[in-house]
Design a protein around this motif. Sequence first.
Motif, PDB file in Angstrom:
ATOM      1  N   ARG A  84       0.850  -1.181   0.000  1.00 45.85           N
ATOM      2  CA  ARG A  84       0.000   0.000   0.000  1.00 45.85           C
ATOM      3  C   ARG A  84       0.887   1.232   0.000  1.00 45.85           C
ATOM      4  NH1 ARG A  84      -5.316   0.164   2.832  1.00 45.85           N
ATOM      5  NH2 ARG A  84      -6.034   2.096   1.976  1.00 45.85           N
ATOM      6  N   TRP A 101       1.742   4.739   1.614  1.00 42.93           N
ATOM      7  CA  TRP A 101       1.507   5.486   2.846  1.00 42.93           C
ATOM      8  C   TRP A 101       2.219   6.822   2.730  1.00 42.93           C
ATOM      9  CZ3 TRP A 101      -0.871   3.329   7.323  1.00 42.93           C
ATOM     10  CH2 TRP A 101      -1.160   1.969   7.227  1.00 42.93           C
ATOM     11  N   ARG A 110       7.419   8.953  12.986  1.00 41.74           N
ATOM     12  CA  ARG A 110       7.176   7.751  13.778  1.00 41.74           C
ATOM     13  C   ARG A 110       5.694   7.557  14.059  1.00 41.74           C
ATOM     14  NH1 ARG A 110       8.819   5.942  19.770  1.00 41.74           N
ATOM     15  NH2 ARG A 110       7.687   3.979  19.606  1.00 41.74           N
ATOM     16  N   TYR A 143       1.371   9.234  10.333  1.00 39.41           N
ATOM     17  CA  TYR A 143       1.350   8.602   9.020  1.00 39.41           C
ATOM     18  C   TYR A 143      -0.070   8.148   8.752  1.00 39.41           C
ATOM     19  CZ  TYR A 143       1.548   4.425  11.918  1.00 39.41           C
ATOM     20  OH  TYR A 143       1.298   3.476  12.877  1.00 39.41           O
ATOM     21  N   PRO A 154      -2.532   6.156   5.238  1.00 41.45           N
ATOM     22  CA  PRO A 154      -2.491   5.721   3.843  1.00 41.45           C
ATOM     23  C   PRO A 154      -2.550   6.935   2.931  1.00 41.45           C
ATOM     24  CG  PRO A 154      -4.055   4.421   5.050  1.00 41.45           C
ATOM     25  CD  PRO A 154      -3.597   5.511   5.976  1.00 41.45           C
ATOM     26  N   PRO A 157      -2.724   1.328  23.379  1.00 45.72           N
ATOM     27  CA  PRO A 157      -1.707   0.315  23.706  1.00 45.72           C
ATOM     28  C   PRO A 157      -1.918  -0.266  25.094  1.00 45.72           C
ATOM     29  CG  PRO A 157      -0.669   2.254  22.786  1.00 45.72           C
ATOM     30  CD  PRO A 157      -2.115   2.578  22.929  1.00 45.72           C
ATOM     31  N   TRP A 217      -4.451  -2.986  24.932  1.00 47.44           N
ATOM     32  CA  TRP A 217      -3.897  -4.206  24.337  1.00 47.44           C
ATOM     33  C   TRP A 217      -3.020  -4.955  25.323  1.00 47.44           C
ATOM     34  CZ3 TRP A 217      -5.930  -6.569  20.625  1.00 47.44           C
ATOM     35  CH2 TRP A 217      -6.441  -5.910  19.509  1.00 47.44           C
ATOM     36  N   MET A 218      -2.210  -4.214  26.057  1.00 48.64           N
ATOM     37  CA  MET A 218      -1.348  -4.881  27.023  1.00 48.64           C
ATOM     38  C   MET A 218      -2.170  -5.626  28.056  1.00 48.64           C
ATOM     39  SD  MET A 218       1.322  -1.773  27.278  1.00 48.64           S
ATOM     40  CE  MET A 218       1.702  -1.957  28.978  1.00 48.64           C
ATOM     41  N   VAL A 256     -14.418 -21.883  25.326  1.00 47.87           N
ATOM     42  CA  VAL A 256     -13.284 -20.980  25.125  1.00 47.87           C
ATOM     43  C   VAL A 256     -12.951 -20.848  23.646  1.00 47.87           C
ATOM     44  CG1 VAL A 256     -10.837 -20.715  25.506  1.00 47.87           C
ATOM     45  CG2 VAL A 256     -12.285 -21.320  27.392  1.00 47.87           C
ATOM     46  N   ASP A 312     -13.415  -1.171   5.304  1.00 47.64           N
ATOM     47  CA  ASP A 312     -12.191  -0.911   4.552  1.00 47.64           C
ATOM     48  C   ASP A 312     -11.145  -0.264   5.448  1.00 47.64           C
ATOM     49  OD1 ASP A 312     -11.166   1.054   1.692  1.00 47.64           O
ATOM     50  OD2 ASP A 312     -10.525  -0.908   2.398  1.00 47.64           O
ATOM     51  N   LEU A 313     -11.075  -0.747   6.672  1.00 47.93           N
ATOM     52  CA  LEU A 313     -10.099  -0.196   7.600  1.00 47.93           C
ATOM     53  C   LEU A 313      -9.034  -1.228   7.891  1.00 47.93           C
ATOM     54  CD1 LEU A 313     -12.425   1.613  10.102  1.00 47.93           C
ATOM     55  CD2 LEU A 313     -10.889   2.651   8.473  1.00 47.93           C
ATOM     56  N   PHE A 357      -6.176  -1.313   6.993  1.00 52.75           N
ATOM     57  CA  PHE A 357      -4.849  -0.733   7.224  1.00 52.75           C
ATOM     58  C   PHE A 357      -4.631  -0.421   8.687  1.00 52.75           C
ATOM     59  CE2 PHE A 357      -5.832   3.680   8.070  1.00 52.75           C
ATOM     60  CZ  PHE A 357      -7.063   3.863   7.483  1.00 52.75           C
ATOM     61  N   ARG A 358      -5.689  -0.389   9.466  1.00 52.35           N
ATOM     62  CA  ARG A 358      -5.512  -0.079  10.878  1.00 52.35           C
ATOM     63  C   ARG A 358      -5.123  -1.306  11.689  1.00 52.35           C
ATOM     64  NH1 ARG A 358      -7.287   5.365  12.048  1.00 52.35           N
ATOM     65  NH2 ARG A 358      -6.032   4.876  13.869  1.00 52.35           N
ATOM     66  N   ASP A 402      -2.558  -3.257  12.672  1.00 49.68           N
ATOM     67  CA  ASP A 402      -1.136  -2.967  12.545  1.00 49.68           C
ATOM     68  C   ASP A 402      -0.382  -3.683  13.656  1.00 49.68           C
ATOM     69  OD1 ASP A 402       1.164  -1.876  11.707  1.00 49.68           O
ATOM     70  OD2 ASP A 402       0.465   0.195  11.767  1.00 49.68           O
ATOM     71  N   TRP A 431       2.564  -1.617  14.994  1.00 46.11           N
ATOM     72  CA  TRP A 431       2.172  -0.597  15.962  1.00 46.11           C
ATOM     73  C   TRP A 431       2.049  -1.213  17.352  1.00 46.11           C
ATOM     74  CZ3 TRP A 431      -2.259  -0.412  18.937  1.00 46.11           C
ATOM     75  CH2 TRP A 431      -2.519   0.803  19.579  1.00 46.11           C
ATOM     76  N   PHE A 432       1.435  -2.401  17.395  1.00 48.39           N
ATOM     77  CA  PHE A 432       1.288  -3.059  18.682  1.00 48.39           C
ATOM     78  C   PHE A 432       2.654  -3.374  19.289  1.00 48.39           C
ATOM     79  CE2 PHE A 432      -0.165  -5.709  21.964  1.00 48.39           C
ATOM     80  CZ  PHE A 432       0.533  -6.898  21.929  1.00 48.39           C
ATOM     81  N   THR A 457       5.536  -1.975  18.757  1.00 44.61           N
ATOM     82  CA  THR A 457       6.383  -0.842  19.129  1.00 44.61           C
ATOM     83  C   THR A 457       5.743   0.046  20.190  1.00 44.61           C
ATOM     84  OG1 THR A 457       5.468   0.347  17.246  1.00 44.61           O
ATOM     85  CG2 THR A 457       7.636  -0.640  16.965  1.00 44.61           C
ATOM     86  N   GLU A 458       4.428   0.138  20.188  1.00 36.96           N
ATOM     87  CA  GLU A 458       3.809   1.084  21.114  1.00 36.96           C
ATOM     88  C   GLU A 458       3.583   0.520  22.501  1.00 36.96           C
ATOM     89  OE1 GLU A 458       3.165   4.361  20.515  1.00 36.96           O
ATOM     90  OE2 GLU A 458       4.326   3.894  18.745  1.00 36.96           O
ATOM     91  N   THR A 459       3.480  -0.812  22.622  1.00 35.01           N
ATOM     92  CA  THR A 459       3.245  -1.332  23.964  1.00 35.01           C
ATOM     93  C   THR A 459       4.486  -1.112  24.802  1.00 35.01           C
ATOM     94  OG1 THR A 459       3.884  -3.483  23.143  1.00 35.01           O
ATOM     95  CG2 THR A 459       1.550  -3.061  23.336  1.00 35.01           C
ATOM     96  N   SER A 460       4.270  -1.045  26.083  1.00 33.81           N
ATOM     97  CA  SER A 460       5.367  -0.716  26.970  1.00 33.81           C
ATOM     98  C   SER A 460       6.395  -1.834  26.989  1.00 33.81           C
ATOM     99  CB  SER A 460       4.816  -0.499  28.380  1.00 33.81           C
ATOM    100  OG  SER A 460       5.840  -0.559  29.317  1.00 33.81           O
ATOM    101  N   MET A 500       6.157  -4.378  29.853  1.00 28.62           N
ATOM    102  CA  MET A 500       5.256  -5.526  29.836  1.00 28.62           C
ATOM    103  C   MET A 500       6.008  -6.746  29.344  1.00 28.62           C
ATOM    104  SD  MET A 500       1.848  -6.343  27.640  1.00 28.62           S
ATOM    105  CE  MET A 500       2.536  -6.971  26.155  1.00 28.62           C
ATOM    106  N   LEU A 548      13.560   6.330  23.899  1.00 23.11           N
ATOM    107  CA  LEU A 548      13.417   6.856  22.552  1.00 23.11           C
ATOM    108  C   LEU A 548      14.273   6.114  21.556  1.00 23.11           C
ATOM    109  CD1 LEU A 548      13.440  10.656  23.338  1.00 23.11           C
ATOM    110  CD2 LEU A 548      11.505   9.289  22.674  1.00 23.11           C
ATOM    111  N   GLN A 582      13.923  -1.727  21.602  1.00 20.69           N
ATOM    112  CA  GLN A 582      13.144  -2.765  20.944  1.00 20.69           C
ATOM    113  C   GLN A 582      13.831  -4.102  21.108  1.00 20.69           C
ATOM    114  OE1 GLN A 582      10.441  -1.750  19.695  1.00 20.69           O
ATOM    115  NE2 GLN A 582      10.703   0.366  19.081  1.00 20.69           N
TER     116      GLN A 582
END
Lengths: 486, 202
Positions: free
Chosen positions: A351, A353, A374, A377, A379, A440, A443-444, B11, B30-31, B33-34, B36, B39-40, B42-45, B48, B123, B128
Motif C-alpha cells: 500500500r 503510505w 514515527r 502517518y 495511507p 496500547p 492491548w497490554m 473458550v 475498509d479499515l 490498514f488499521r 497494525d 504498531w502493537f 512498538t507502542e506497547t510498553s 510488559m 526513545l 526494541q
Amino acid sequence: MATTGTMHLQRISASLAVLLALFSLLNSAKCDEQVPLILWTSEGVSTSTQAPPAAGHIVEQQQLSSYLEKALNEGAKNVVLFLQDKMSIEDFTMYGGAFGNKQDSVYPNLEVALMSSSSRLVLPAVSWPASNAVIGQLQDQLETSPLYMDPETLSQLRLNASSSALLVFRLPYGIGADLMSAKEILSGNDEVIGQVMSIMKSQSVPYTAIYTALRPSREAASLSMEAGQGGGRSLLQYRGGYRDRERERERQRKVKERPGVYGPVEFKEGDETCILLWAKSLSVKILRSGTWEDHDLTPSTFGEGVSPKLHGSSCDKTKARLVLNYENVLGHRSFKLMFAMSQRHYKVSARRWFTLDAVELEYDGTKATFNGSRHIYAPAEYSYRCESVTNFRWPLLTPRTSKDPSNQWRVSFEDFQIQGFNVSSSEFSYASDCAGFFSPGIWMGLITSLLMVLVLTYGLHMIMQLRTMDRFDDPKGPAISVPQTE
Amino acid sequence: MNGHAILYTGVTLAFWSTILIVGICYTIFDLGFRFDVAWFLTETSPFMWASLGIGLAISLSVVGAAWGIYITGSSIIGGGVKAPRIKTKNLVSIIFCEAVAIYGIIMAIVISNMAEVSSEHLLLIMIQKKRYSMFGAGLTVGFSNLFCGICVGIVGSGAALADAQNASLFVKILIVEIFGSAIGLFGVIVAILQTSKVKMGD
C-alpha cells in the motif's frame, strides 16, 4: 370567605409555582441559547392564567408573541419591562436559593412580586433571538415607543390606566472574575425591581411586568473536557496536578470560544489544490532565560478570510512541502513553519503510505527540526487527523537530535488535520485518526489477561480430571468403623 | 457432555467468534490498514514484555520442577514401602528436578537486572531489541525447564521402581536422567546468550 379561600390557594399555588418555576428552570434540557422570561400582572387584574409550556420546550418568536398578545389583551396596557443584558437559568439556580437556602437568594423582591401577582407566566426557555426582539414585539402590540427609564424617573411619571405605555428598565449583568460581583449585580437588579414594584403600587395603576434578557449569559452547559488531551487515549488520562488542570481548562475555554467554522489552509500548485492543513489552534513556545514565552499563531493562519503566506511550498508525486511564513513572531523578523511530507509504496502492506517526516521552524537562519514520521502517518489516499499534535504532551513530534534547537521549543496543534497527496476538490479525504479503537494500554491488558486465562484453563483442566480412587471400594463389604476409644 | 468438553468448546468458540467478527468489521469498513501488528509491538510498553519474560522464566520452570518432583516423589514413597533401601539413592532424581527450578530463578534474577527504567533510552531503537530479548529469554528458559522437569520426573519415577525391584538397575538408568537434565541446561545457555547481547549493546 370564598375569596380568602382562593387567596390562600393562590398563595400556596403561588409558592408552588415559584418552586416549580425554579425546578423547571433547573430541569430544562439544554440552555445553550435560551433565555428565561417571567411575566406577571399586578394585583387586582383578573386574567385567565395561561398554560405554561411543556418542560424542555423552547419557545420561539411566534409562540412568544402569542403569549404576549394574550397577556396584554386581557391584562393591563402598561408594561414594565426589565431587560437584563444577559440571563440564563443557571443564574436562578446558583443565586436564587434553590437548594433550600432561601436566605441567600438574591431575588427576594422578584419572588414577592410573583407571589403577590394575580397571574404569572414563566417561560424557562425562550430562544434568545426571540427574547432579543421582545422590545420590538411589545412595541408592535402596544403601538407605543418604549421609554427607557430608571426608578427615579419613574417616580416622576404619571401613569394612566387607559393608555398603553412601555417602560423599559435596562439592568446590567457581568460574570466578573469571582462569584461575588455577579451576586452583587443581580442583587442590585433585584433592588431596582423592588423599587419599581413599590412605585407602581403607589401609583395604583394596573400593569404587566416582564423580566427577561437580551442574550443568554452562559454558553453550552458542558465544556467537553473529557478523555485525555493527547493524541490517542492512554491509561493515565491526566498529567499534572490541579493547577495544570485549571490551566488546561482555561486554555480549552479560550480555544472553544473561537468560532470553529473556517476552511483549511490550501496550497495550490497551478490550479489544483495540493496540500491541505487545518487546526483549531496552533501555538509555539520558546524557552528563553528560564521562562516560556508563547505566541499564538492561529489568528494569522486560520480563520475566515485569513490567507497565510505560503512562499516556498512545493508538491509533487512523492514529496510535499508546506511552508507558512510569518512576521514578528517572538522577536524574530521572519519565522517559517514547514511541514515536510513524503509518500511511497511499502512492500509489506502493499500500500502507499504518507508520513509527516519533519516539522521545521526556521527563524533568523536557525532551523529547529522535529521528526514526526514515527507517529504521523496515514495511507496516501487519506488524510491524517489527530486531536493534539505536540512535542511535549503525549509527544508525536520529537526533536531530531538532542542538541537540536528544537529542544527549546514547544509546538502545539489542537485538532490537527493534514493531507499532502491525492487531494481532490480542496476537501479532506477520509480522516485516518491517530486514536485507534484500543489504546496500547488496553492491548497490554488484554494480552496479559489472555495469558492468565490460559493458565487458568490449564489448571482447571488438571483439577477436573482428579478422580477419587475407587479401586478398593467394596459396596458389599463391611463399612469402615472408626473406634472412638483407643 | 463432561466438564472438559464444555470448557474447551466454550473458550474456543469465544475466541474464534471474536476474531471472525473483528475481521468482518475491518473488511466492511475498509479499515484493514488499521490492523497494525508493528504498531502493537512498538507502542506497547517494553516493561510488559520484560515482566512477562521474567514471570514466565520462573513460573514455567517451577511448574516443570514441581511436576517432576511429584511424579518421582510418589514413586519413591510408594516403592519405599516394600523396599526401604531405595530411599536414599533415589533422592538424586529429586535433586535433578530441583536443579531445573534453580536454573529458572537464576535466569529470572539475571533478566530482571536488565529491566531498568531509563527515560532517554525509551526513545532509542535499542529498547526494541532489549525488551524482546528479555521476553524471549524468559520464554526459552521457562519452556525448556518445564519439559525438562517433567522428563526427569517420569524417568526418575521409573528408576525408583526399577531400583526397588532390582538394585543393579539404578546406575544405568541414572544416565538417562542425566541426558534429560542436559536439556534444561541448554535452555539456560541459550537464554544467557540472548540477554548477553543486550548487555554488550548498551
